[in-house]
Design a protein around this motif. Structure first.
Motif, PDB file in Angstrom:
ATOM      1  N   THR A  58       3.890  -0.375 -12.471  1.00 22.18           N
ATOM      2  CA  THR A  58       2.875  -0.446 -10.952  1.00 22.18           C
ATOM      3  C   THR A  58       3.435   0.292  -9.991  1.00 22.18           C
ATOM      4  O   THR A  58       3.038   0.312  -8.672  1.00 22.18           O
ATOM      5  N   GLY A  59       4.794   0.790 -10.206  1.00 28.62           N
ATOM      6  CA  GLY A  59       5.312   1.363  -9.104  1.00 28.62           C
ATOM      7  C   GLY A  59       5.966   0.763  -7.954  1.00 28.62           C
ATOM      8  O   GLY A  59       5.720  -0.502  -7.728  1.00 28.62           O
ATOM      9  N   ALA A  60       6.339   1.426  -7.058  1.00 28.25           N
ATOM     10  CA  ALA A  60       6.657   0.872  -5.683  1.00 28.25           C
ATOM     11  C   ALA A  60       6.159   1.923  -4.543  1.00 28.25           C
ATOM     12  O   ALA A  60       6.135   3.174  -4.625  1.00 28.25           O
ATOM     13  N   SER A  61       5.516   1.506  -3.548  1.00 25.48           N
ATOM     14  CA  SER A  61       5.038   2.172  -2.479  1.00 25.48           C
ATOM     15  C   SER A  61       5.974   2.194  -1.458  1.00 25.48           C
ATOM     16  O   SER A  61       6.351   1.228  -1.040  1.00 25.48           O
ATOM     17  N   ALA A  62       5.974   3.425  -0.959  1.00 24.93           N
ATOM     18  CA  ALA A  62       6.770   3.634   0.072  1.00 24.93           C
ATOM     19  C   ALA A  62       6.163   3.169   1.570  1.00 24.93           C
ATOM     20  O   ALA A  62       4.930   3.039   1.560  1.00 24.93           O
ATOM     21  N   LYS A  63       7.275   2.418   2.157  1.00 26.23           N
ATOM     22  CA  LYS A  63       6.686   1.932   3.623  1.00 26.23           C
ATOM     23  C   LYS A  63       6.396   3.269   4.916  1.00 26.23           C
ATOM     24  O   LYS A  63       7.069   4.032   4.824  1.00 26.23           O
ATOM     25  N   TYR A  64       5.399   2.695   5.366  1.00 29.81           N
ATOM     26  CA  TYR A  64       5.061   3.742   6.543  1.00 29.81           C
ATOM     27  C   TYR A  64       4.892   3.224   7.588  1.00 29.81           C
ATOM     28  O   TYR A  64       5.111   1.878   7.696  1.00 29.81           O
ATOM     29  N   LEU A  65       5.196   3.701   8.581  1.00 30.49           N
ATOM     30  CA  LEU A  65       4.925   3.250  10.114  1.00 30.49           C
ATOM     31  C   LEU A  65       3.711   2.864  10.705  1.00 30.49           C
ATOM     32  O   LEU A  65       3.704   2.034  11.497  1.00 30.49           O
ATOM     33  N   GLY A  66       2.670   3.597  10.095  1.00 29.45           N
ATOM     34  CA  GLY A  66       1.172   3.362  10.524  1.00 29.45           C
ATOM     35  C   GLY A  66       1.265   4.031  11.876  1.00 29.45           C
ATOM     36  O   GLY A  66       0.125   3.511  12.755  1.00 29.45           O
ATOM     37  N   ILE A  67       1.724   5.124  12.067  1.00 30.59           N
ATOM     38  CA  ILE A  67       1.450   5.624  13.526  1.00 30.59           C
ATOM     39  C   ILE A  67       0.526   7.045  13.198  1.00 30.59           C
ATOM     40  O   ILE A  67       0.399   7.497  12.217  1.00 30.59           O
ATOM     41  N   PRO A  68      -0.332   7.387  14.419  1.00 33.83           N
ATOM     42  CA  PRO A  68      -1.215   8.526  14.129  1.00 33.83           C
ATOM     43  C   PRO A  68      -0.441   9.971  13.571  1.00 33.83           C
ATOM     44  O   PRO A  68       0.565  10.072  13.958  1.00 33.83           O
ATOM     45  N   GLY A  69      -1.296  10.617  12.859  1.00 30.91           N
ATOM     46  CA  GLY A  69      -0.471  11.865  12.354  1.00 30.91           C
ATOM     47  C   GLY A  69       0.468  11.620  11.196  1.00 30.91           C
ATOM     48  O   GLY A  69       0.799  12.644  10.363  1.00 30.91           O
ATOM     49  N   GLU A  70       0.477  10.416  10.774  1.00 33.87           N
ATOM     50  CA  GLU A  70       1.582  10.273   9.626  1.00 33.87           C
ATOM     51  C   GLU A  70       0.932  10.467   8.453  1.00 33.87           C
ATOM     52  O   GLU A  70       1.319  11.232   7.646  1.00 33.87           O
ATOM     53  N   GLN A  71      -0.196   9.544   7.924  1.00 36.12           N
ATOM     54  CA  GLN A  71      -0.672   9.537   6.628  1.00 36.12           C
ATOM     55  C   GLN A  71      -1.593  11.032   6.581  1.00 36.12           C
ATOM     56  O   GLN A  71      -1.370  11.549   5.479  1.00 36.12           O
ATOM     57  N   GLU A  72      -1.940  11.495   7.488  1.00 37.86           N
ATOM     58  CA  GLU A  72      -2.715  12.769   7.652  1.00 37.86           C
ATOM     59  C   GLU A  72      -1.779  13.968   7.049  1.00 37.86           C
ATOM     60  O   GLU A  72      -2.336  14.834   6.663  1.00 37.86           O
ATOM     61  N   ASN A  73      -0.700  13.799   7.518  1.00 43.86           N
ATOM     62  CA  ASN A  73       0.260  14.950   6.999  1.00 43.86           C
ATOM     63  C   ASN A  73       1.214  14.959   5.825  1.00 43.86           C
ATOM     64  O   ASN A  73       2.155  15.403   5.704  1.00 43.86           O
ATOM     65  N   VAL A  74       1.222  13.631   5.185  1.00 39.28           N
ATOM     66  CA  VAL A  74       1.938  13.622   3.900  1.00 39.28           C
ATOM     67  C   VAL A  74       1.612  14.674   3.139  1.00 39.28           C
ATOM     68  O   VAL A  74       0.489  15.163   2.816  1.00 39.28           O
ATOM     69  N   VAL A 121      10.143   9.580   6.387  1.00 40.52           N
ATOM     70  CA  VAL A 121      10.044   8.228   6.647  1.00 40.52           C
ATOM     71  C   VAL A 121      11.007   7.656   5.626  1.00 40.52           C
ATOM     72  O   VAL A 121      10.734   7.620   4.369  1.00 40.52           O
ATOM     73  N   ALA A 122      12.093   6.882   6.019  1.00 36.85           N
ATOM     74  CA  ALA A 122      13.125   6.228   5.334  1.00 36.85           C
ATOM     75  C   ALA A 122      13.473   5.074   5.752  1.00 36.85           C
ATOM     76  O   ALA A 122      14.406   4.552   6.192  1.00 36.85           O
ATOM     77  N   ILE A 123      12.201   4.111   5.580  1.00 37.17           N
ATOM     78  CA  ILE A 123      12.116   2.761   6.013  1.00 37.17           C
ATOM     79  C   ILE A 123      12.156   1.542   4.664  1.00 37.17           C
ATOM     80  O   ILE A 123      11.773   0.522   5.225  1.00 37.17           O
ATOM     81  N   GLY A 124      12.181   2.285   3.804  1.00 39.09           N
ATOM     82  CA  GLY A 124      12.069   1.680   2.545  1.00 39.09           C
ATOM     83  C   GLY A 124      10.849   1.703   1.617  1.00 39.09           C
ATOM     84  O   GLY A 124      10.105   2.436   1.906  1.00 39.09           O
ATOM     85  N   HIS A 125      10.948   1.020   0.321  1.00 37.17           N
ATOM     86  CA  HIS A 125       9.880   0.845  -0.461  1.00 37.17           C
ATOM     87  C   HIS A 125       9.418  -0.528  -0.698  1.00 37.17           C
ATOM     88  O   HIS A 125      10.196  -1.432  -0.825  1.00 37.17           O
ATOM     89  N   THR A 126       8.319  -0.867  -1.040  1.00 43.49           N
ATOM     90  CA  THR A 126       7.749  -2.212  -1.575  1.00 43.49           C
ATOM     91  C   THR A 126       7.508  -2.152  -3.053  1.00 43.49           C
ATOM     92  O   THR A 126       6.457  -1.579  -3.234  1.00 43.49           O
ATOM     93  N   PRO A 127       7.966  -2.679  -4.033  1.00 43.22           N
ATOM     94  CA  PRO A 127       7.599  -2.712  -5.297  1.00 43.22           C
ATOM     95  C   PRO A 127       6.274  -3.473  -5.447  1.00 43.22           C
ATOM     96  O   PRO A 127       6.088  -4.457  -4.750  1.00 43.22           O
ATOM     97  N   ASN A 128       5.296  -2.780  -6.328  1.00 44.10           N
ATOM     98  CA  ASN A 128       4.084  -3.439  -6.435  1.00 44.10           C
ATOM     99  C   ASN A 128       4.189  -4.720  -7.555  1.00 44.10           C
ATOM    100  O   ASN A 128       3.646  -4.562  -8.921  1.00 44.10           O
ATOM    101  N   THR A 129       4.581  -5.723  -7.236  1.00 40.98           N
ATOM    102  CA  THR A 129       4.830  -7.008  -8.315  1.00 40.98           C
ATOM    103  C   THR A 129       4.076  -7.988  -7.343  1.00 40.98           C
ATOM    104  O   THR A 129       4.270  -9.104  -8.221  1.00 40.98           O
ATOM    105  N   LYS A 130       3.468  -8.179  -6.249  1.00 40.31           N
ATOM    106  CA  LYS A 130       2.895  -9.507  -5.952  1.00 40.31           C
ATOM    107  C   LYS A 130       1.944 -10.059  -6.986  1.00 40.31           C
ATOM    108  O   LYS A 130       1.920 -11.187  -6.884  1.00 40.31           O
ATOM    109  N   PHE A 131       1.095  -9.105  -7.526  1.00 39.35           N
ATOM    110  CA  PHE A 131       0.081  -9.746  -8.372  1.00 39.35           C
ATOM    111  C   PHE A 131       0.783 -10.396  -9.609  1.00 39.35           C
ATOM    112  O   PHE A 131      -0.025 -11.240 -10.271  1.00 39.35           O
ATOM    113  N   LEU A 132       1.929 -10.433  -9.855  1.00 34.46           N
ATOM    114  CA  LEU A 132       2.442 -11.254 -11.157  1.00 34.46           C
ATOM    115  C   LEU A 132       2.715 -12.676 -10.820  1.00 34.46           C
ATOM    116  O   LEU A 132       3.048 -13.385 -11.594  1.00 34.46           O
ATOM    117  N   GLY A 133       2.597 -12.939  -9.420  1.00 37.03           N
ATOM    118  CA  GLY A 133       2.666 -14.377  -9.198  1.00 37.03           C
ATOM    119  C   GLY A 133       4.095 -15.264  -9.493  1.00 37.03           C
ATOM    120  O   GLY A 133       3.989 -16.326  -9.764  1.00 37.03           O
TER     121      GLY A 133
END
Length: 318
Positions: A109-125, A235-247
């Motif tokens: 399920t991978g790991a998702s890069a953390k983003y800042l959530g600021i304007p222009g960020e996602q649009e320019n990945v 953007v180098a603020i870490g990653h979040t592994p997608n493991t929450k659904f495993l409970g």
């Protein structure tokens, strides 16, 4: 009832599916909300072996998917909301309530890069904004680069990017860094690294042609808005592994990455395997993910044949 279900795609899941399908195990692949994983948001991939001229990320993932389908892998869109690994066959509940059962499961399920959530960020990945220096640093030769973050990952990315950029500016919202002293010292001794501390990122800015031209920040000391000019923003603020659904039924480290038995893809539950970025806190590359997907498929096949020994006692209590 399936012999094996692969949860998640990307290079790891698709490679696992190819190997399982070629072994006549007819795997089912649950694609999730982002079929193909992080590479589908990447433009040019130049470091995957076999493509001397490079290849577009979405094209690479589409080719791997077609290869798995060619050998008999099945694909289903959806999101696994809940798992029951208490006994075999394992049970998984998809969104909408549908339940699937399988003798084995591969988690990719991978790991998702953390983003800042600021304007222009996602649009320019993929168009000047990146979360992977190793993947994209080459594209910024001779250009000005910004690295956002204050931890070890940010220091490591900044040092690496000085191989390519004309300058690298580290932006951090505080005066003090979270990085270890050795990593800070290494960055501060690098003449190509500049510092913009105590500044809060506000927006990624672009020029009239839609190309990234810099990062708008607020100087926390003066409360004034500033523009740091650059052609690349990492953007180098870490990653979040997608493991929450495993409970919590699968053992993970303090960051949420799945723990596997060293040298294998085995988890703490016999018959459940993990590959790719969801268990890789160090490398996080397409080629290493694909390699671990191959390992997971082979481990899974041996388990189904009854030849795998599951004994964690020697590993956990040497």
């Amino acid at each position: 009832m399936y012999k094996s279900i692969v949860i998640g795609t990307g290079p790891a899941g698709l490679t696992a599916a190819i190997y399982l399908a070629r072994a006549n195990l007819n795997p089912l692949v649950i694609e999730g909300v982002q079929p193909g994983g992080q590479l589908t948001t990447t433009t040019e991939v130049e470091n995957f072996p076999g493509f001397p001229q490079g290849i577009q990320g979405p094209e690479l993932m589409d080719n791997m998917r077609k290869q798995a389908e060619r050998f008999g892998a099945q694909f289903r869109s959806g999101w696994v909301e809940q798992v029951d690994f208490s006994s075999r066959p394992f049970k998984m509940k998809l969104e909408g309530g549908e339940e699937l059962t399988s003798e084995t499961v591969i988690l990719s399920t991978g790991a998702s890069a953390k983003y800042l959530g600021i304007p222009g960020e996602q649009e320019n990945v993929g168009r000047g904004v990146s979360t992977c220096a190793t993947c994209d640093g080459f594209f910024f030769r001779g250009k000005r680069i910004i690295v956002i973050g204050g931890g070890d990952s940010a220091m490591e990315e900044a040092n690496f990017l000085t191989r390519f950029g004309s300058s690298v500016t580290i932006v951090h919202r505080r005066d003090e860094l979270r990085a270890s002293k050795i990593m800070q010292d290494r960055a501060r001794s690098n003449e190509k690294i500049k510092w913009a501390l105590n500044r809060t990122p506000l927006a990624v800015t672009t020029d009239e042609n839609g190309m990234v031209k810099g990062l708008s920040v607020r100087n926390n000391a003066t409360d004034q808005e500033e523009l740091i000019e650059a052609e690349g923003v990492f953007v180098a603020i870490g990653h979040t592994p997608n493991t929450k659904f495993l409970g919590g039924v699968i053992d993970t480290d303090e960051h949420g990455y799945i723990i596997v038995k060293p040298g294998t893809t085995e988890t703490n539950i016999p018959g459940v395997f993990a590959c790719g970025d969801v268990q890789d806190i160090r490398y996080r590359q397409a080629i290493t993910a694909a390699g671990s997907g191959c390992m997971a498929a082979m481990d899974c096949e041996k388990f189904l044949e009854g030849s795998m020994v599951h004994d964690w006692s020697e590993t956990l209590n040497p």
